[in-house]
Write a protein that holds these residues in place. Structure first.
Motif, PDB file in Angstrom:
ATOM      1  N   ALA B  93       0.698  -1.176  -0.365  1.00 56.09           N
ATOM      2  CA  ALA B  93      -0.019  -0.079   0.440  1.00 56.09           C
ATOM      3  C   ALA B  93       1.303   1.034  -0.119  1.00 56.09           C
ATOM      4  N   ALA B  94       0.884   2.150  -0.766  1.00 61.78           N
ATOM      5  CA  ALA B  94       1.043   3.317  -0.871  1.00 61.78           C
ATOM      6  C   ALA B  94       0.862   4.137   0.917  1.00 61.78           C
ATOM      7  N   SER B  95       1.853   4.722   1.542  1.00 64.50           N
ATOM      8  CA  SER B  95       1.439   5.864   2.236  1.00 64.50           C
ATOM      9  C   SER B  95       2.009   7.160   1.654  1.00 64.50           C
ATOM     10  N   LEU B  96       0.748   7.771   2.389  1.00 62.84           N
ATOM     11  CA  LEU B  96       0.709   9.999   2.219  1.00 62.84           C
ATOM     12  C   LEU B  96       0.903   9.557   3.954  1.00 62.84           C
ATOM     13  N   HIS B  97       1.377  10.581   4.149  1.00 65.34           N
ATOM     14  CA  HIS B  97       1.552  11.160   5.315  1.00 65.34           C
ATOM     15  C   HIS B  97       2.391  12.878   5.113  1.00 65.34           C
ATOM     16  N   ILE B  98       0.769  13.834   5.874  1.00 65.88           N
ATOM     17  CA  ILE B  98       0.689  14.338   5.714  1.00 65.88           C
ATOM     18  C   ILE B  98       0.547  15.555   6.736  1.00 65.88           C
ATOM     19  N   ALA B  99       1.860  16.255   7.075  1.00 68.55           N
ATOM     20  CA  ALA B  99       2.553  16.533   8.046  1.00 68.55           C
ATOM     21  C   ALA B  99       2.358  17.565   8.259  1.00 68.55           C
ATOM     22  N   VAL B 141       6.345  12.171   1.977  1.00 67.29           N
ATOM     23  CA  VAL B 141       5.528  13.541   3.416  1.00 67.29           C
ATOM     24  C   VAL B 141       5.124  14.334   2.793  1.00 67.29           C
ATOM     25  N   ALA B 142       4.125  15.053   3.258  1.00 71.07           N
ATOM     26  CA  ALA B 142       3.706  16.233   2.005  1.00 71.07           C
ATOM     27  C   ALA B 142       3.321  17.195   3.592  1.00 71.07           C
ATOM     28  N   ALA B 143       2.673  18.480   3.827  1.00 69.22           N
ATOM     29  CA  ALA B 143       2.456  18.536   4.500  1.00 69.22           C
ATOM     30  C   ALA B 143       1.119  20.060   4.018  1.00 69.22           C
ATOM     31  N   MET B 144       0.293  20.330   4.809  1.00 63.33           N
ATOM     32  CA  MET B 144      -0.250  21.771   4.363  1.00 63.33           C
ATOM     33  C   MET B 144      -0.522  22.376   6.039  1.00 63.33           C
ATOM     34  N   PRO B 145      -1.170  23.620   5.801  1.00 64.40           N
ATOM     35  CA  PRO B 145      -0.779  24.765   7.102  1.00 64.40           C
ATOM     36  C   PRO B 145      -1.785  24.240   8.194  1.00 64.40           C
ATOM     37  N   ILE B 146      -2.145  24.672   9.526  1.00 66.95           N
ATOM     38  CA  ILE B 146      -2.885  24.757  10.660  1.00 66.95           C
ATOM     39  C   ILE B 146      -2.605  25.218  11.378  1.00 66.95           C
ATOM     40  N   TYR B 333       9.527  25.534  11.754  1.00 72.00           N
ATOM     41  CA  TYR B 333       9.953  24.765  12.769  1.00 72.00           C
ATOM     42  C   TYR B 333       8.717  23.522  11.634  1.00 72.00           C
ATOM     43  N   ASN B 334       9.556  22.932  10.957  1.00 66.38           N
ATOM     44  CA  ASN B 334       8.355  21.898  10.226  1.00 66.38           C
ATOM     45  C   ASN B 334      10.376  21.030   9.608  1.00 66.38           C
ATOM     46  N   THR B 335      10.390  20.050   9.817  1.00 67.43           N
ATOM     47  CA  THR B 335      11.832  18.942   9.407  1.00 67.43           C
ATOM     48  C   THR B 335      11.629  19.030   7.461  1.00 67.43           C
ATOM     49  N   LEU B 336       9.981  18.979   6.889  1.00 62.68           N
ATOM     50  CA  LEU B 336      10.845  18.409   6.170  1.00 62.68           C
ATOM     51  C   LEU B 336      10.892  20.131   5.263  1.00 62.68           C
ATOM     52  N   PHE B 337      10.353  20.518   5.564  1.00 65.14           N
ATOM     53  CA  PHE B 337      10.529  22.412   4.970  1.00 65.14           C
ATOM     54  C   PHE B 337      11.826  22.496   5.733  1.00 65.14           C
ATOM     55  N   ASP B 338      12.452  22.075   6.318  1.00 62.42           N
ATOM     56  CA  ASP B 338      13.769  23.021   6.916  1.00 62.42           C
ATOM     57  C   ASP B 338      15.039  22.978   6.383  1.00 62.42           C
ATOM     58  N   GLU B 339      15.185  20.935   6.508  1.00 63.39           N
ATOM     59  CA  GLU B 339      15.803  19.874   6.126  1.00 63.39           C
ATOM     60  C   GLU B 339      16.423  20.467   4.477  1.00 63.39           C
ATOM     61  N   ASN B 340      15.128  20.854   3.944  1.00 58.54           N
ATOM     62  CA  ASN B 340      15.066  21.191   2.231  1.00 58.54           C
ATOM     63  C   ASN B 340      15.313  22.863   2.343  1.00 58.54           C
ATOM     64  N   ALA B 341      16.211  23.573   2.843  1.00 62.63           N
ATOM     65  CA  ALA B 341      16.374  24.497   2.785  1.00 62.63           C
ATOM     66  C   ALA B 341      17.711  24.590   3.041  1.00 62.63           C
ATOM     67  N   SER B 342      18.415  23.780   3.581  1.00 59.87           N
ATOM     68  CA  SER B 342      19.931  23.540   4.253  1.00 59.87           C
ATOM     69  C   SER B 342      20.448  22.168   4.432  1.00 59.87           C
TER      70      SER B 342
END
Lengths: 409, 409
Positions: B93-99, B141-146, B333-342
Motif C-alpha cells: 500500500a502507498a503511504s501518504l503522510h500529511i505532516a 511526506v507532504a504538508a499543509m498548514p494548521i 519549524y517543520n523538518t520537511l521544509f527546513d531540511e530542504n533549505a539546508s
C-alpha cells in the motif's frame, strides 16, 4: 455554550458510560466533531480513564469509498480491525459513539455494496457485537450536530444557523441547560423509566396488540420470561450505564415467531445513508412477508434481508406520544432522537437483557427462549397520537397500556 | 486556491506516490486537514486506487494522552496496530503522510513517556519501518498548514492570516501555482537533482570535510559502495516515487564509525513536539559523545539515546544555501521544509538505497557495509552561507563540493 458542552461531555463520561478508574475508552467520532470529542476525552481522563483511543469517521470518505473503491473490498474486513474490536471488548473498554451523519450520505450508492459490507462487518465483528448486546462493556450513543445533518433537519437554514438550532434541540432533548444540574435531572428521569419498567414487569404480559388510524393492526407475543428494561442498563460487572442519550423508551424483546399483522411506520427511517419514507410491513409468524415503501424501498428490502434474522423482530419499545422529544415536533432523521420520540420496533437482533438471565446465555440458549439473532438491529418508528396498545396477560386479562398514544398504566 | 489545492493533490497522488491501478493508499492526516485529505483520496480513486484507508491524528488528543493516560500505555503497542502496519507493508500500500503539527505540542510533557513510546513503537513496527526504508512501498511526506503550526511560523498573525501565508509559502516551496503545470516543473526539478547525484557518484569519494564559522569542523567517511540519491526513488518493484515533497536534497549514508569532529546546528530542530535550539554535537568514531543545547537539551539527549544506533549517523544530505526554500528565509519549524533549505545530517537509521544493492540486503548485511541501524531517523540542519565542504577521493585528491554554502561541482 461552553458550559453546556462541558456539562454534556461530563454527562456522557460520568453517567452515560460511567467510566471507571483504569478503564479504557474508545470514542468513535466524525472528524467534524473533533472539538467535542476532545472535551469528552478530557472528561474521561479526569475520571481516571487509562487511555482514550479515537476511531475517527468521515461521511465524505465513506461515500467516496462506496462509489469508487474496488468491488472486492466490501466483502471482507481486515484482520487488524477485527482484532481491534476484540481487544476492546475483552478489556472491557467503554465505547462512546458520537452519532452525527448526513442522513442521505449514501444516496445513489450501489445497494449491493452496502449490504455486502454490512454482512462482512457483521460476520467479522460478530463476537464484539454479541458482547456489546450482552452489556459486557459500557456503551453509549450520543450525538452532536454537523452541517450536513442540520441542513436536513432545518432545510431553510444555512450551515451555521442550522447547526446552532440543532444544538438547541439536542440540548433540550438531553436535559442540558448549562446550570450544572443535568446529572440530577437525569437521575430523576431514570427513576421514572425504571418505575415504568417495574409496572410493566409486574403485569405478566403474554402479548400486546397495536392499532391506529395509519392502518397498524399488529399482535406481538412476548417470551414467558421477558423483562422490560429502560433508563440505565448494567454491565455484566454490575456497573450502571446509559446506552443511549437521550433515552425515553422502555423496551423488551418479542417472541421471534410471535408477531402477526400489519405495521405502518409513523416517521421516515434512515437506513444506512438512505431515507426510507411512508412504509409498512406485513408480518406473519414473526417474519416480514411484505415490504412496501413510497421512497427508499430498495434500501429497506436490503436491510430486512441482510441475513436470516433481519426479517424478524428484536425489540418492542414504548415511548409516550407526549414525551419531551416528541413534543419538539421535529424530525431528526437520526434514529437516536426519532426513536425516543415514538413507540418503535426493531428488526434484527434482540437484547439478551430482555429475558431473565439472558446476559449470561449463549446465542443458542437465547434462541431457545425465543429471541431473534441477526447481525443487524434497526429501529423504526410506529407511534402516533392515536396509537392504542392493549396487553393480554397470561391469565387472559386485557390491560390497556397505551390509549391515544400515551401510557395509561 | 481551489485550483492550487487540486493541483497539489494530483501531484502527491500521481507523481509523489505514483499510485498504481489496484493499489491501496493509506493517508495519515490531522483531523484539521480533512478537506485536503478528501481531495487526495478522490485523486487516488481517480488514479485507480483500490481502497483509501485513513489514519487520522490529532495533536490535542496526542498531548492529552501523554499528559494523562496511565503510565504503562507508553510501553506497548497494541497487537492490532502492528498487524495494520504489517498488512499495509505486505500488500505494498502507498503511504501518504500529511505532516502538520504544532511544533511545541509536547512542551512540558514527561520526556520519559515520549522516549518509551518511541521505543515501543520502533520495536513493534520494526519490520514496517525496515520495509519503508527499503522502499518496499511508495511513501510520501507532504504538508499543509494548521493554525497551531502557522502561529509558530508567523507569530504576529492571527490564525487564518497565518494559515493563508503558510499556504503561500508551501505552494511556492513545492512549485504549485495553479496553472496545471506543476508536474512538468517537478520533472525538470527531479532531472536537476538526478544530474547532481550522477556527478557526486562519479567522484568516488572517500570522505567529506565540513567547516564553517559557526564552529563546525567535521569529517565524514563514506562507505566504499555508497550511492548518492535524490529526487525520486524507486520501489523494489521499480516504480518511481518521491518520498518528500518538497525535496531539494541529494543524500547518501555515512560510514557508521567514520565521523569525527564538532557539528553546530544552523536552525532549530523540532524533536517530537519540542523545539531544540542552538545546539552542537561532539562526535568521535561516529558516535555522539557530547550534546549541548541552549534550549531543549533534555529532549535532544533523549532523542540520541532512544536506542543504541540513535547516537550514530544515518544520512548526509546536501542542499545549496541558495535553494528556493532557503531563499524564502523562513523558519518552518517543520523538518520537511527546513531540511530542504539546508545541508543536513540525520542521526539514526540509514537508507538501504544509499549503498549499491542495499534494498535487498538484510539488516545484518547493511551493518556489514557500515550502515547505521536504529528505530529513529532525525534530520537536523547544518548548512550556512559560509559552509565549505571538501571531498577527498579514494585516489587521495581533494575536491571542493560546497564553497560558501553552494555547490561548486
Amino acid at each position: 455554550m461552553e458550559a453546556k458542552l462541558q456539562e454534556y461531555a461530563r454527562l456522557l463520561i460520568e453517567v452515560g458510560l460511567n467510566v471507571q478508574k483504569g478503564q479504557d475508552l474508545v470514542i468513535s467520532s466524525p472528524v467534524e466533531c473533533a472539538s467535542f470529542a476532545r472535551m469528552c476525552a478530557k472528561a474521561a481522563y479526569a475520571a481516571g480513564c487509562r487511555e482514550v483511543v479515537m476511531r475517527w469517521r468521515d461521511d465524505v470518505l465513506t461515500r467516496e469509498r462506496y462509489l469508487h473503491a474496488a468491488d472486492e473490498v466490501f466483502d471482507t474486513v481486515p484482520q487488524w480491525q477485527r482484532m481491534f474490536f476484540d481487544e476492546c471488548a475483552q478489556s472491557g473498554a467503554a465505547s462512546l459513539h458520537i452519532a452525527a451523519a448526513d442522513p442521505e450520505n449514501l444516496l445513489g450508492v450501489d445497494q449491493d455494496r452496502i449490504t455486502r459490507a454490512q454482512r462482512a462487518g457483521g460476520e467479522a465483528l460478530r463476537e464484539y457485537y454479541r458482547l456489546q448486546m450482552a452489556n459486557a462493556f459500557p456503551w453509549c450513543v450520543a450525538a452532536m450536530p454537523i452541517p450536513s445533518w442540520a441542513e436536513k433537519v432545518f432545510p431553510g437554514l444555512s450551515g451555521d444557523q442550522g447547526v446552532d438550532k440543532l444544538w438547541d434541540a439536542i440540548f433540550s432533548a438531553i436535559r442540558i441547560t448549562g446550570d450544572g444540574h443535568a446529572v440530577d435531572r437525569w437521575r430523576e428521569h431514570l427513576d421514572t423509566l425504571h418505575r415504568r419498567c417495574d409496572i410493566l414487569n409486574s403485569l405478566d404480559l403474554e402479548s400486546l396488540h397495536y392499532t391506529n388510524s395509519l392502518g397498524t393492526d399488529l399482535s406481538i407475543c412476548l417470551p414467558e420470561d421477558h423483562v422490560w428494561c429502560g433508563g440505565s442498563s448494567r454491565t455484566t460487572k454490575g456497573v450502571p450505564f446509559i446506552a443511549n442519550i437521550p433515552t425515553e423508551e422502555i423496551f423488551t424483546a418479542p417472541l421471534r415467531d410471535g408477531i402477526d399483522g400489519v405495521v405502518y411506520a409513523s416517521m421516515p427511517f434512515v437506513c444506512g445513508g438512505t431515507v426510507v419514507e411512508d412504509f409498512h410491513f406485513v408480518i406473519r409468524d414473526g417474519k416480514i412477508r411484505e415490504v412496501h415503501a413510497a421512497k427508499g424501498e430498495e434500501a429497506l428490502r436490503a436491510a430486512v434481508s441482510v441475513d436470516e434474522g433481519a426479517c424478524r423482530f428484536g425489540e418492542v419499545a414504548l415511548v409516550p406520544y407526549d414525551s419531551p422529544i416528541s413534543s419538539q415536533k421535529l424530525l431528526y432523521y437520526n434514529t437516536l432522537f426519532d426513536e425516543n420520540a415514538s413507540c418503535h420496533l426493531a428488526f434484527g437482533e434482540a437484547y439478551p437483557e430482555c429475558i431473565k438471565g439472558g446476559e449470561s446465555m449463549s446465542k443458542e440458549e437465547l434462541s431457545e427462549h425465543g429471541l431473534n439473532d441477526s447481525i443487524t438491529h434497526e429501529d423504526f418508528m410506529v407511534g402516533t397520537a392515536d396509537l392504542q396498545i392493549t396487553g393480554r396477560t397470561w391469565g387472559g386479562a386485557k390491560v390497556p397500556i397505551f390509549v391515544d398514544g400515551n401510557f395509561v398504566i
